[in-house]
Design an enzyme around this catalytic site. Structure first.
Site, PDB file in Angstrom:
ATOM      1  N   GLY A  65     -66.496  31.182  14.061  1.00 41.96           N
ATOM      2  CA  GLY A  65     -65.822  31.132  15.364  1.00 41.96           C
ATOM      3  C   GLY A  65     -66.784  31.195  16.537  1.00 41.96           C
ATOM      4  N   SER A 124     -64.590  23.109  18.331  1.00 36.56           N
ATOM      5  CA  SER A 124     -64.556  24.132  17.280  1.00 36.56           C
ATOM      6  C   SER A 124     -63.769  23.604  16.083  1.00 36.56           C
ATOM      7  CB  SER A 124     -63.900  25.412  17.795  1.00 36.56           C
ATOM      8  OG  SER A 124     -62.498  25.254  17.816  1.00 36.56           O
ATOM      9  N   GLU A 171     -74.983  25.346  19.154  1.00 33.80           N
ATOM     10  CA  GLU A 171     -75.879  24.916  18.057  1.00 33.80           C
ATOM     11  C   GLU A 171     -77.338  25.143  18.446  1.00 33.80           C
ATOM     12  OE1 GLU A 171     -74.576  24.108  15.253  1.00 33.80           O
ATOM     13  OE2 GLU A 171     -72.760  22.926  15.549  1.00 33.80           O
ATOM     14  N   VAL A 172     -77.594  26.309  19.009  1.00 36.30           N
ATOM     15  CA  VAL A 172     -78.909  26.579  19.592  1.00 36.30           C
ATOM     16  C   VAL A 172     -80.021  26.571  18.534  1.00 36.30           C
ATOM     17  CG1 VAL A 172     -78.807  29.113  19.490  1.00 36.30           C
ATOM     18  CG2 VAL A 172     -79.934  27.995  21.419  1.00 36.30           C
ATOM     19  N   PHE A 211     -79.087  27.930   5.289  1.00 34.10           N
ATOM     20  CA  PHE A 211     -78.330  28.045   4.020  1.00 34.10           C
ATOM     21  C   PHE A 211     -79.066  28.896   2.982  1.00 34.10           C
ATOM     22  CE2 PHE A 211     -81.095  24.545   2.885  1.00 34.10           C
ATOM     23  CZ  PHE A 211     -81.293  24.695   1.516  1.00 34.10           C
ATOM     24  N   MET A 247     -71.499  29.560   9.510  1.00 38.03           N
ATOM     25  CA  MET A 247     -70.555  28.482   9.807  1.00 38.03           C
ATOM     26  C   MET A 247     -69.130  29.002   9.655  1.00 38.03           C
ATOM     27  SD  MET A 247     -72.453  25.278   8.034  1.00 38.03           S
ATOM     28  CE  MET A 247     -71.366  24.036   8.696  1.00 38.03           C
ATOM     29  N   CYS A 305     -64.260  35.258  -2.053  1.00 40.07           N
ATOM     30  CA  CYS A 305     -63.603  36.559  -2.277  1.00 40.07           C
ATOM     31  C   CYS A 305     -62.764  37.068  -1.114  1.00 40.07           C
ATOM     32  CB  CYS A 305     -64.648  37.608  -2.662  1.00 40.07           C
ATOM     33  SG  CYS A 305     -65.631  38.156  -1.246  1.00 40.07           S
ATOM     34  N   CYS A 353     -65.085  34.883   3.658  1.00 40.90           N
ATOM     35  CA  CYS A 353     -65.741  34.340   2.472  1.00 40.90           C
ATOM     36  C   CYS A 353     -64.757  33.463   1.699  1.00 40.90           C
ATOM     37  CB  CYS A 353     -66.260  35.470   1.585  1.00 40.90           C
ATOM     38  SG  CYS A 353     -66.980  34.861   0.045  1.00 40.90           S
ATOM     39  N   CYS A 404     -69.847  35.640   1.719  1.00 38.01           N
ATOM     40  CA  CYS A 404     -70.427  36.975   1.915  1.00 38.01           C
ATOM     41  C   CYS A 404     -71.763  37.056   1.182  1.00 38.01           C
ATOM     42  CB  CYS A 404     -69.463  38.049   1.412  1.00 38.01           C
ATOM     43  SG  CYS A 404     -69.324  38.080  -0.381  1.00 38.01           S
TER      44      CYS A 404
HETATM   45  P1  ADP Z   1     -68.418  28.022  14.120  1.00 38.63           P
HETATM   46  O1  ADP Z   1     -68.765  27.495  15.480  1.00 38.63           O
HETATM   47  O2  ADP Z   1     -68.910  29.434  13.908  1.00 38.63           O
HETATM   48  O3  ADP Z   1     -68.797  27.116  12.987  1.00 38.63           O
HETATM   49  P2  ADP Z   1     -65.710  27.386  14.897  1.00 38.63           P
HETATM   50  O4  ADP Z   1     -65.461  28.090  16.199  1.00 38.63           O
HETATM   51  O5  ADP Z   1     -66.028  25.931  14.982  1.00 38.63           O
HETATM   52  O6  ADP Z   1     -66.817  28.177  14.060  1.00 38.63           O
HETATM   53  O7  ADP Z   1     -64.429  27.490  13.942  1.00 38.63           O
HETATM   54  C1  ADP Z   1     -63.769  28.697  13.685  1.00 38.63           C
HETATM   55  C2  ADP Z   1     -62.426  28.348  13.038  1.00 38.63           C
HETATM   56  O8  ADP Z   1     -62.653  27.770  11.770  1.00 38.63           O
HETATM   57  C3  ADP Z   1     -61.514  29.513  12.755  1.00 38.63           C
HETATM   58  O9  ADP Z   1     -60.762  29.896  13.879  1.00 38.63           O
HETATM   59  C4  ADP Z   1     -60.609  28.956  11.659  1.00 38.63           C
HETATM   60  O10 ADP Z   1     -59.538  28.247  12.236  1.00 38.63           O
HETATM   61  C5  ADP Z   1     -61.484  27.925  10.957  1.00 38.63           C
HETATM   62  N1  ADP Z   1     -61.960  28.296   9.613  1.00 38.63           N
HETATM   63  C6  ADP Z   1     -62.115  27.442   8.574  1.00 38.63           C
HETATM   64  N2  ADP Z   1     -62.649  28.056   7.505  1.00 38.63           N
HETATM   65  C7  ADP Z   1     -62.857  29.342   7.841  1.00 38.63           C
HETATM   66  C8  ADP Z   1     -63.406  30.492   7.156  1.00 38.63           C
HETATM   67  N3  ADP Z   1     -63.848  30.426   5.903  1.00 38.63           N
HETATM   68  N4  ADP Z   1     -63.470  31.653   7.847  1.00 38.63           N
HETATM   69  C9  ADP Z   1     -63.012  31.724   9.113  1.00 38.63           C
HETATM   70  N5  ADP Z   1     -62.488  30.692   9.800  1.00 38.63           N
HETATM   71  C10 ADP Z   1     -62.409  29.504   9.180  1.00 38.63           C
HETATM   72 ZN    ZN Z   2     -67.507  36.863  -1.113  1.00 43.12          ZN
END
Ligand code: ADP
Ligand code: ZN
Length: 191
Positions: free
Chosen positions: A20, A57, A89-90, A120, A17, A148, A145, A183
Site C-alpha cells: 500500500g 496503486s 518507486e524511489v 526480492f 510489494m 500464511c 502474506c 512474510c
Molecule cells: P504498493 O505500492 O506497496 O505495491 P499499492 O498501493 O499499489 O501497493 O497496492 C495496495 C493494494 O494492493 C491493497 O490495498 C490491496 O487492495 C491490494 N493487494 C493485493 N494483494 C495484496 C496483499 N497480498 N496484501 C495486501 N494488499 C494486497
Molecule cells: Zn507467511
C-alpha cells in the site's frame, strides 16, 4: 500525524510489494491538493512512450505523475511555488535521488517518497537505505502474506510459479515472472 508547517522535510513510505505504498503516497498527495498546495509527482521512466503518466496503486487509485529517467530532471519541473514533491518507486533511481531529496527539503519543500526497502532477495534496495537515514519521518508498512496471511515484509519473486534463485538474471526471456507479498517465514530465495 503531526507535520511541521512551512519547513522542508522528507517523509518516506517503505514496505514490500502490495503493502500500500502507492496508496499511501497518493492519499497524502491528494490531501495536500485539497489544502491547495502546489504539488508535483515523479516516477521513474520505464519506457519513453508518454510524457505524462500516473502513479497507480494496485487498488486503482491514481494521481498524475511525470516520468523521469534521471533524478536531476526533477529540477526542471519545480519552482519557488512548489510546496510538495512526491516520488514513487524511489528504489529504481540512482543514489543522487537522495541528494535531490535533501536539497529540496533544505529549500523548504515537503518531500514524500515511496519505495521498496528490500529487493526480492531480501537485501536493501538501491538508494533506499540512505534515504531512510536522512528522512525525518519513516513509515514501514506491511502487506498480507500470500501463503500464511500474516503481515508480509518481503517481495517474493516467482519464475514460472517457482521461487527465483539468488542469481537469476533480472530479465529472463520466455519465462513467466510474477511477484507476491510474503512474510519472513514464507519468503524463499534459492541459492
Ligand atoms: P504498493 O505500492 O506497496 O505495491 P499499492 O498501493 O499499489 O501497493 O497496492 C495496495 C493494494 O494492493 C491493497 O490495498 C490491496 O487492495 C491490494 N493487494 C493485493 N494483494 C495484496 C496483499 N497480498 N496484501 C495486501 N494488499 C494486497
Ligand atoms: Zn507467511
Amino acid at each position: 500525524m503531526y507535520r511541521p508547517v512551512n519547513h522542508g522535510y522528507i517523509e518516506t513510505i517503505i514496505g514490500p510489494m502490495y503493502s500500500g505504498k502507492s496508496e499511501e503516497l497518493i492519499r497524502r498527495l491528494k490531501r495536500a491538493k485539497i489544502a491547495k498546495q502546489n504539488i508535483v509527482v515523479f516516477k521513474p521512466q520505464i519506457d519513453d512512450r508518454y510524457s505524462k503518466e500516473n502513479v497507480v496503486s494496485h487498488s486503482g487509485d491514481s494521481i498524475e505523475a511525470i516520468p523521469i529517467s534521471n533524478s536531476n530532471q526533477i529540477y526542471d519541473y519545480i519552482d519557488e511555488k512548489t510546496q510538495v514533491v512526491g516520488i514513487d518507486e524511489v528504489q529504481f533511481f540512482d543514489d543522487n535521488i537522495v541528494d535531490v531529496a535533501i536539497d529540496l527539503a533544505d529549500q523548504g519543500i515537503r518531500v514524500i517518497t515511496a519505495g521498496l526497502d528490500m529487493d526480492f532477495k531480501g537485501e536493501p534496495f538501491g538508494p533506499t537505505p540512505r534515504l531512510l537515514a536522512v528522512s525525518e519521518f519513516v513509515d514501514k508498512i506491511q502487506a498480507i502474506c500470500s501463503v500464511c496471511g500474516q503481515p508480509a515484509t518481503r517481495s517474493q519473486r516467482l519464475i514460472n510459479s517457482k521461487p527465483a534463485r539468488y542469481n537469476d538474471p533480472i530479465i529472463l526471456v520466455g519465462a513467466v515472472e510474477s511477484y507476491e507479498a510474503r512474510c519472513r517465514k514464507c519468503h524463499v530465495v534459492y541459492h
